[in-house]
Design a protein around this motif. Sequence first.
Motif, mmCIF file in Angstrom:
data_model
loop_
_atom_site.group_PDB
_atom_site.id
_atom_site.type_symbol
_atom_site.label_atom_id
_atom_site.label_comp_id
_atom_site.label_asym_id
_atom_site.label_seq_id
_atom_site.Cartn_x
_atom_site.Cartn_y
_atom_site.Cartn_z
ATOM 1 N N GLY A 184 -18.894 -19.204 -49.807
ATOM 2 C CA GLY A 184 -18.458 -18.245 -50.838
ATOM 3 C C GLY A 184 -17.083 -18.602 -51.378
ATOM 4 N N ASN A 185 -16.168 -18.946 -50.483
ATOM 5 C CA ASN A 185 -14.805 -19.284 -50.917
ATOM 6 C C ASN A 185 -14.802 -20.552 -51.769
ATOM 7 O OD1 ASN A 185 -13.730 -17.096 -49.612
ATOM 8 N ND2 ASN A 185 -13.191 -18.217 -47.762
ATOM 9 N N LEU A 186 -15.593 -21.544 -51.357
ATOM 10 C CA LEU A 186 -15.651 -22.789 -52.133
ATOM 11 C C LEU A 186 -16.268 -22.546 -53.512
ATOM 12 C CD1 LEU A 186 -16.740 -25.280 -49.321
ATOM 13 C CD2 LEU A 186 -14.563 -25.289 -50.517
ATOM 14 N N ALA A 187 -17.293 -21.708 -53.553
ATOM 15 C CA ALA A 187 -17.937 -21.399 -54.836
ATOM 16 C C ALA A 187 -16.956 -20.664 -55.754
ATOM 17 C CB ALA A 187 -19.186 -20.562 -54.602
ATOM 18 N N ASP A 217 -22.480 -29.988 -54.100
ATOM 19 C CA ASP A 217 -21.126 -30.375 -53.665
ATOM 20 C C ASP A 217 -20.516 -29.285 -52.778
ATOM 21 O OD1 ASP A 217 -21.069 -32.835 -54.789
ATOM 22 O OD2 ASP A 217 -20.011 -32.226 -56.616
ATOM 23 N N VAL A 218 -20.713 -28.058 -53.202
ATOM 24 C CA VAL A 218 -20.166 -26.927 -52.438
ATOM 25 C C VAL A 218 -20.769 -26.900 -51.032
ATOM 26 C CG1 VAL A 218 -20.264 -24.392 -52.259
ATOM 27 C CG2 VAL A 218 -19.449 -25.449 -54.350
ATOM 28 N N VAL A 219 -22.082 -27.093 -50.965
ATOM 29 C CA VAL A 219 -22.757 -27.057 -49.654
ATOM 30 C C VAL A 219 -22.281 -28.226 -48.782
ATOM 31 C CG1 VAL A 219 -25.001 -27.056 -48.484
ATOM 32 C CG2 VAL A 219 -24.742 -25.851 -50.630
ATOM 33 N N GLN A 220 -22.145 -29.404 -49.387
ATOM 34 C CA GLN A 220 -21.650 -30.558 -48.613
ATOM 35 C C GLN A 220 -20.227 -30.320 -48.119
ATOM 36 O OE1 GLN A 220 -22.198 -34.279 -50.600
ATOM 37 N NE2 GLN A 220 -24.366 -34.310 -50.109
ATOM 38 N N ASP A 221 -19.402 -29.772 -48.999
ATOM 39 C CA ASP A 221 -18.020 -29.467 -48.588
ATOM 40 C C ASP A 221 -17.983 -28.414 -47.481
ATOM 41 O OD1 ASP A 221 -17.072 -31.319 -50.328
ATOM 42 O OD2 ASP A 221 -16.460 -29.896 -51.879
ATOM 43 N N THR A 222 -18.939 -27.488 -47.537
ATOM 44 C CA THR A 222 -19.026 -26.468 -46.480
ATOM 45 C C THR A 222 -19.272 -27.147 -45.121
ATOM 46 O OG1 THR A 222 -19.957 -24.884 -48.031
ATOM 47 C CG2 THR A 222 -20.254 -24.392 -45.703
ATOM 48 N N PHE A 223 -20.254 -28.047 -45.104
ATOM 49 C CA PHE A 223 -20.580 -28.729 -43.837
ATOM 50 C C PHE A 223 -19.443 -29.652 -43.399
ATOM 51 C CE2 PHE A 223 -25.085 -27.747 -45.078
ATOM 52 C CZ PHE A 223 -25.316 -26.886 -44.023
ATOM 53 N N LEU A 224 -18.770 -30.239 -44.364
ATOM 54 C CA LEU A 224 -17.622 -31.088 -44.032
ATOM 55 C C LEU A 224 -16.527 -30.251 -43.357
ATOM 56 C CD1 LEU A 224 -16.408 -33.955 -44.312
ATOM 57 C CD2 LEU A 224 -15.411 -33.223 -46.476
ATOM 58 N N LYS A 225 -16.322 -29.050 -43.896
ATOM 59 C CA LYS A 225 -15.320 -28.154 -43.300
ATOM 60 C C LYS A 225 -15.738 -27.717 -41.904
ATOM 61 C CE LYS A 225 -12.788 -26.218 -47.193
ATOM 62 N NZ LYS A 225 -11.502 -26.770 -46.813
#
Lengths: 192, 202
Positions: free
Chosen positions: A82-85, A51-59
């Motif tokens: 890092g911030n999302l994690a 989820d974190v990685v997907q949200d990273t790419f979404l951002k």
Amino acid sequence: MEDKYKITDEELIARFQAGDESAFEEIVHRYSGRLMNFAYRFLLDREESEDVVQDTFLKVYQNRNAYKEIAKFSTWIYTITGNLAKTILRKRRNRQLFFFSRLGPEEKDIEFPSTDKLPEHTFEEKYDDKIVQKAIVKLPEQFRTAIILRDIQDLSYEEISNIVDAPLGTVKSRINRARLRLQEELESLKSK
Amino acid sequence: MMNCYQFKNFISSYIEEDINFNRRKQFEEHMQNCPTCQLLHASILQNKKRLASLSKIAVSDQFMHNLQNKILADRNARIRQSFQNGFSLKRIPSFAYGFAIAVLAVVTVFFTLQSQGTDSMNPGIPPVVQEQINQQPPVVSQPRAKRIVPSQQPPVNNVLVADDTRSQIKPDSSDENVQDDDRPVRHNPDYQDKIRTVKKQY
């Protein structure tokens, strides 16, 4: 690390900013594995990490024009992950406080990825991995970030300094202390 | 001579070869004499290798598909939100309000100043007339050079009768003795017209 690619990350993001969607796909292809490893070592939960990685790419997709070529693209994308994690960790802590539970992510059964893809890994190696991973999550957040980025992700001190937004000297000191602390944790886990 | 505390503090610099030759020699000398630090050095090196060789975690096969769905969902949500919002005062940036107020203030000040300017100047009205409007009209005699021929004068009965008390002075038409020179300027038809115009304005 990037030498194997003909087009640099910075060129790719520039293309994406110009409207080339295929450049974004190439960025996802290049970074999904690296970011997944980083997030997983940090959170120790496969679903949350993905989820974190997907949200990273979404951002990255949403804020593509926010990237300016003053820093390396890798630094920018690792900072987002890092911030999302860290946000996930904070939520976990709040949840723990809310339910007055002492069972934190550190105490959870460690979920390990399927080894089907890596048949060369022996039982001993798996066991070793488990111990090391357990020791990593026992480290304080700052030390954990520093050691994952340096020893697992193989980033330079300068890149880590930019990602964690700390002076170079502080980063060196954190990495040194993280290594010493990890050694202590491993010894105590092995002795149990 | 290096002690164990210094060794621990800088062991990463030694491992990363981030120290000069002399410092490196001090590390090696200390390790030869201190088995604890020797063991620590070996352990940290081993851990470093372990961390580097940890099994790689791959994303799931559905990763790209899920990501595309997320991007699409986010895009649709934004479009829907923009339609739902329509026109809203909240969407006007705050600086636009400030700018509008500033423009309004400038326009107000401009028109105020302009109206004040026209009031004070009264173009076309001679100062004498202005005085007559504002004060009890003084009897101003015309200069001798400007003699008004009696035949050109309006009828004698054409007396300026104003409803205000300031214009109570009426020339006596029967007073034939009054010389033209002594007649007040306000009996001049041109001035009378101007006075009327000014009064209409007020």
